[in-house]
Design a protein around this motif. Structure first.
Motif, mmCIF file in Angstrom:
data_model
loop_
_atom_site.group_PDB
_atom_site.id
_atom_site.type_symbol
_atom_site.label_atom_id
_atom_site.label_comp_id
_atom_site.label_asym_id
_atom_site.label_seq_id
_atom_site.Cartn_x
_atom_site.Cartn_y
_atom_site.Cartn_z
ATOM 1 N N ALA A 131 0.851 -1.207 0.000
ATOM 2 C CA ALA A 131 0.000 0.000 0.000
ATOM 3 C C ALA A 131 0.879 1.246 0.000
ATOM 4 O O ALA A 131 0.625 2.212 -0.743
ATOM 5 N N ALA A 132 1.949 1.200 0.783
ATOM 6 C CA ALA A 132 2.872 2.350 0.837
ATOM 7 C C ALA A 132 3.538 2.556 -0.514
ATOM 8 O O ALA A 132 3.631 3.687 -1.016
ATOM 9 N N MET A 133 3.967 1.447 -1.140
ATOM 10 C CA MET A 133 4.668 1.541 -2.417
ATOM 11 C C MET A 133 3.739 2.074 -3.508
ATOM 12 O O MET A 133 4.089 2.979 -4.270
ATOM 13 N N ILE A 134 2.558 1.514 -3.569
ATOM 14 C CA ILE A 134 1.599 1.903 -4.617
ATOM 15 C C ILE A 134 1.157 3.355 -4.433
ATOM 16 O O ILE A 134 1.107 4.137 -5.388
ATOM 17 N N ASN A 135 0.863 3.718 -3.187
ATOM 18 C CA ASN A 135 0.376 5.081 -2.918
ATOM 19 C C ASN A 135 1.431 6.117 -3.299
ATOM 20 O O ASN A 135 1.136 7.113 -3.970
ATOM 21 N N GLU A 136 2.694 5.837 -2.922
ATOM 22 C CA GLU A 136 3.761 6.784 -3.291
ATOM 23 C C GLU A 136 3.966 6.763 -4.800
ATOM 24 O O GLU A 136 4.222 7.808 -5.422
ATOM 25 N N GLY A 137 3.817 5.591 -5.406
ATOM 26 C CA GLY A 137 3.907 5.490 -6.873
ATOM 27 C C GLY A 137 2.855 6.366 -7.530
ATOM 28 O O GLY A 137 3.127 7.060 -8.520
ATOM 29 N N ALA A 138 1.669 6.367 -6.958
ATOM 30 C CA ALA A 138 0.582 7.195 -7.518
ATOM 31 C C ALA A 138 0.894 8.682 -7.363
ATOM 32 O O ALA A 138 0.581 9.489 -8.237
ATOM 33 N N LYS A 139 1.567 9.041 -6.267
ATOM 34 C CA LYS A 139 1.959 10.449 -6.089
ATOM 35 C C LYS A 139 2.999 10.832 -7.147
ATOM 36 O O LYS A 139 2.927 11.897 -7.765
ATOM 37 N N VAL B 102 -6.956 -1.167 -2.478
ATOM 38 C CA VAL B 102 -5.658 -0.562 -2.135
ATOM 39 C C VAL B 102 -5.885 0.742 -1.373
ATOM 40 O O VAL B 102 -5.277 0.991 -0.330
ATOM 41 N N LEU B 103 -6.819 1.562 -1.878
ATOM 42 C CA LEU B 103 -7.087 2.847 -1.220
ATOM 43 C C LEU B 103 -7.571 2.616 0.207
ATOM 44 O O LEU B 103 -7.169 3.322 1.139
ATOM 45 N N ALA B 104 -8.386 1.593 0.386
ATOM 46 C CA ALA B 104 -8.875 1.286 1.746
ATOM 47 C C ALA B 104 -7.705 0.956 2.671
ATOM 48 O O ALA B 104 -7.644 1.446 3.811
ATOM 49 N N SER B 105 -6.727 0.204 2.183
ATOM 50 C CA SER B 105 -5.543 -0.129 3.014
ATOM 51 C C SER B 105 -4.760 1.137 3.334
ATOM 52 O O SER B 105 -4.315 1.351 4.467
ATOM 53 N N VAL B 106 -4.629 2.009 2.328
ATOM 54 C CA VAL B 106 -3.877 3.260 2.530
ATOM 55 C C VAL B 106 -4.582 4.129 3.569
ATOM 56 O O VAL B 106 -3.973 4.615 4.526
ATOM 57 N N GLU B 107 -5.886 4.271 3.396
ATOM 58 C CA GLU B 107 -6.649 5.136 4.322
ATOM 59 C C GLU B 107 -6.604 4.582 5.744
ATOM 60 O O GLU B 107 -6.436 5.330 6.717
ATOM 61 N N ALA B 108 -6.673 3.252 5.878
ATOM 62 C CA ALA B 108 -6.618 2.641 7.224
ATOM 63 C C ALA B 108 -5.281 2.965 7.885
ATOM 64 O O ALA B 108 -5.225 3.377 9.053
ATOM 65 N N ALA B 109 -4.213 2.871 7.136
ATOM 66 C CA ALA B 109 -2.882 3.156 7.700
ATOM 67 C C ALA B 109 -2.744 4.643 8.004
ATOM 68 O O ALA B 109 -2.109 5.042 8.986
ATOM 69 N N TYR B 110 -3.377 5.472 7.162
ATOM 70 C CA TYR B 110 -3.298 6.929 7.376
ATOM 71 C C TYR B 110 -4.047 7.308 8.652
ATOM 72 O O TYR B 110 -3.573 8.101 9.457
ATOM 73 N N GLN B 111 -5.203 6.661 8.829
ATOM 74 C CA GLN B 111 -5.973 6.949 10.041
ATOM 75 C C GLN B 111 -5.184 6.529 11.282
ATOM 76 O O GLN B 111 -5.312 7.121 12.355
ATOM 77 N N ALA B 112 -4.266 5.570 11.123
ATOM 78 C CA ALA B 112 -3.446 5.140 12.271
ATOM 79 C C ALA B 112 -2.419 6.198 12.603
ATOM 80 O O ALA B 112 -1.626 6.051 13.526
#
Ligand code: T1G
Length: 694
Positions: free
Chosen positions: A609-617, A659-669
């Motif tokens: 999730a971290a890799m994909i999200n940063e890739g999207a940025k 994937v977005l759900a995993s990213v958002e869950a980690a962000y909320q943490a």
């Protein structure tokens, strides 16, 4: 006959020509054309047929662009069956590369002539497939199950001389394909050579031990892949049956592989590797001349870059600071070349010629006055880089390209140090530079188009896979690495063991987990990166500090025999060091963290999730042109498992909403690194995929 297959009559000899550029793939039109040609030959007076292909190569395989679409008749196995069933001899002439379905067509012919310099291969496993048009059934009949399996599980290309020795082909020739074919056809006529069908041959006895050993080797060399062993099993079980039954078994196995996500991922990797090299913005832009390359710095990177240039026909002038460093750099390059000689990759004479005629190592910058392109590979400090570029600006000829091999520094800032910022570009090689295929081509704000084109031309000359990147800290690869590496550290802080993290990611398919990589790269590298980034950390951002403790203990990883793992005679590949767990436990304690357990699946999910999200940025900000550029960077520079296609392709296979759900869950943490990428949110909202942006 219209279309990509033509039929010519030359007296008693029919010539069937395939002409389907660029590589004569067996597209639907070619398959139809071959069926028509076979029927025409059967009904015509010619006594022997010669199958040749136009252009630079014989058939290089089935048309990969047709995969994943509804298959259309005639299917290739049926086409080959018609050729082989001919009552009159059919000869084929192999030039260039007869690969996959192309080689299977050749195996369906009664005689095979091969031009010197040509090669054959069954590389379907590189696409997550297995030979699906007789390769697993005919080749074993010709050379035995074990040698055949070695060919279709290695995807290696076999030279003409070896093909003759193995009995795969009947004759070698130095003529052009047409002449070579005509000569052999006349021999068939003169000697009355009969039709000879490989499918009717019996399989030579199999050495069971050798087969078992091969399966073991193949499984070890291709962890996570499903197609390699399936191909061997298909050959073994299929050749126990009558040919037609064996072909059915092969077809079933082929279609099973066609449905796997691995096939989709590896075909994505195949085409992405080619797409990154052809940039729309460079259409019609001529690169500058590339004959003499200058390299500043003879350390690990500079030396590797020099070797890569020398091995690919470019001459090199390497600059070091003084006579002692000059000698050390020269010896380093000589050692690397000697190693290539030892591994049979380079002849001893060629090596001597390179060292004598193509390489100059000196401390005199003036010797760069003729260089077409200069690559600076000195210590990663902006001060040192600026000093070098000031000197280059003074000595290099007008039009010379000035490149920096920095792995994260601001290329715009470096360019601004010269009077010719339009001639400055980033060329980020990966260590070892003469081995790693990835080359990040970092385009600065003022870099001229023909300088970018020259970077891509250099990549082609060095057989590198070039990825265009914009300027930011760490460009594409290292920027994304920082994020998922931090995500791993956070999981360790929360309770995961670094060794569990490595194992989970190695099972996922990575060649090495992040902590084994940290030990290989050097704990000091991580330490310096953390120090450099410290001033830029956002409030509340979490990171692991046990690496600093290891650094202060002098445990720098493999190079000191001790890092996260202990490397000694008992465990040359490293064994987990329980003391590291204690150091981490103390850090958790100090930070008031109560550790919890993680499942392997959770580790992979969070890491990806971290890799994909940063890739999207990175794509969203235009640092990478398309998601496939991120995939190629991770595949060729960071050991991302090819059978998953790259992080962005993998994300599409999971579903971006998930994937977005995993990213958002980690962000909320509470971890800022997981702030959702606007591009990811946009694609999910629009129900689109990363593939839509490729
Ligand atoms: N189908 C469609 N397009 C292909 C192709 C193929 N098989 N091979 C190459 N191309 C395109 C490629 O995308 C590029 O396009 C251009 O040709 C030049 O390629 C039933 C199922 C032949 C060694 O795996 O390894 O047969 O980018 O840049 O470096 O058992 O291409 O210009 O638009 O790579 O000189 C098995 C794949 C298929 C071989 C030439 N065959 N090709 O290399 O040029 S599966 C392969 C290669 C199969 C059967 C099964 C290489 C090459 P564009 P290029 P190159």
């Amino acid at each position: 006959m219209e279309g990509p297959v033509r039929y010519e009559s030359h007296g008693d000899i029919a010539v069937i020509r395939i002409d389907n550029p660029p590589v004569n793939a067996t597209s639907h039109a070619v398959r139809e054309g071959l069926v028509a040609a076979a029927a025409h030959f059967a009904a015509s007076p010619e006594k022997v047929a010669v199958l040749v292909a136009e252009g630079r190569t014989f058939i290089a395989g089935a048309d990969i662009t047709e995969f994943g679409k509804t298959p259309r008749e005639p299917h290739l196995p049926d086409v080959i069956h018609r050729i082989e069933a001919s009552e009159k001899p059919v000869v084929c002439v192999i030039h260039g590369t007869a690969l996959g379905g192309g080689f299977e067509v050749a195996l369906g012919c009664h005689y095979r002539v091969m031009l010197k310099g040509a090669r054959i291969g069954l590389p379907e496993v590189n696409l997550g497939l297995l030979p699906g048009a007789g390769g697993t059934q005919r080749l074993p009949r010709l050379i035995g199950i074990v040698p055949a399996s070695e060919i279709f599980t290695s995807a290696a290309q076999v030279k003409a001389e070896d093909c003759l020795a193995l009995g795969i082909v009947d004759e070698l020739s130095t003529a052009d394909p047409f002449e070579a074919g005509m000569t052999f056809a006349r021999k068939v006529l003169a000697e009355g050579l009969p039709v000879r069908r490989v499918s009717e041959m019996s399989v030579p006895p199999t050495d069971a031990e050798a087969l078992a050993a091969l399966k073991k080797k193949v499984a070890k060399a291709n962890p996570g892949h499903v197609c390699h062993l399936r191909a061997i099993d298909t050959a073994v079980e299929g050749t126990k049956l009558p040919f037609a039954e064996g072909m059915k078994l092969e077809r079933a196995a082929f279609w099973d592989m066609m449905q796997t996500p691995q096939r989709a991922a590896m075909i994505h990797a195949f085409f992405s590797e080619r797409k990154v090299a052809s940039l729309p913005e460079l259409k019609g832009v001529e690169p500058r001349k590339l004959a003499q390359i200058g390299v500043i710095g003879g350390g690990t990177m500079g030396g590797g870059i020099a070797v890569s240039c020398l091995l690919n026909g470019l001459s090199v002038v390497l600059i070091e600071r003084d006579a002692e460093a000059v000698e050390k750099a020269h010896n380093g390059i000589a050692r690397t070349l000697a190693d290539s000689v030892k591994r049979g990759k380079l002849g001893a004479d060629a090596r001597d010629m390179l060292l004598a005629d193509k390489l100059l190592v000196t401390d005199d910058y003036a010797r760069l006055s003729n260089a077409d392109l200069v690559i600076e590979a000195v210590f990663e400090s902006m001060e040192v880089k600026k000093d070098v570029f000031t000197k280059l600006d003074a000595v290099c000829k007008p039009g010379a390209v000035l490149a920096t091999n920095t792995s994260y520094l601001d290329v715009d800032e470096i360019a601004a140090m010269t009077k010719r910022p339009e001639d400055v570009i980033g060329l980020h090689f990966f260590s070892p530079a003469h081995v790693m295929r990835l080359l990040e081509i970092v385009v600065a704000a003022k870099t001229a188009k023909d300088v970018v084109a020259t970077g891509f031309a250099l990549a082609k000359a060095l057989k590198k896979v070039p990825v265009r990147a914009g300027v930011c800290d760490g460009f594409i690869g290292n920027r994304i690495l920082k994020t998922y590496r931090t995500a791993a550290d956070i999981m360790v802080l929360e309770g995961a063991s670094p060794f569990q993290v490595d194992k989970a990611l190695e099972d996922f398919g990575f060649a090495m987990g992040p902590y084994a990589v940290a030990d290989l790269a050097g704990i000091d590298i991580g330490y310096l990166t953390r120090k450099r980034l410290a001033p830029f950390r956002k409030p509340g951002e979490r990171w692991g500090e046990w690496g600093d403790v290891l650094y202060e203990m002098g445990r720098l990883g493999r190079k000191t025999g001790h890092g996260h793992y202990i490397y000694d005679e008992a465990s040359p590949r490293g064994r987990p060091d329980p003391e590291v767990e204690e150091i981490i436990a103390r850090e958790r304690n100090a930070k008031g963290i109560t550790p919890r357990s993680f499942t392997d699946a959770e580790i992979v999910e969070r890491y990806m999730a971290a890799m994909i999200n940063e890739g999207a940025k990175v794509v969203g900000e235009g640092i990478a042109l398309r998601p496939l550029d991120v995939d190629v960077t991770k595949l060729f520079g960071y050991g991302f498992p090819r059978f998953r296609g790259g992080p962005m392709h993998y994300a599409d296979s999971l579903g971006l909403a998930k994937v977005l759900a995993s990213v958002e869950a980690a962000y909320q943490a509470g971890d800022a690194i997981f702030e959702p990428a606007p591009l990811l949110q946009k694609l999910v909202a629009e129900g689109k995929t990363f593939a839509d942006l490729n």
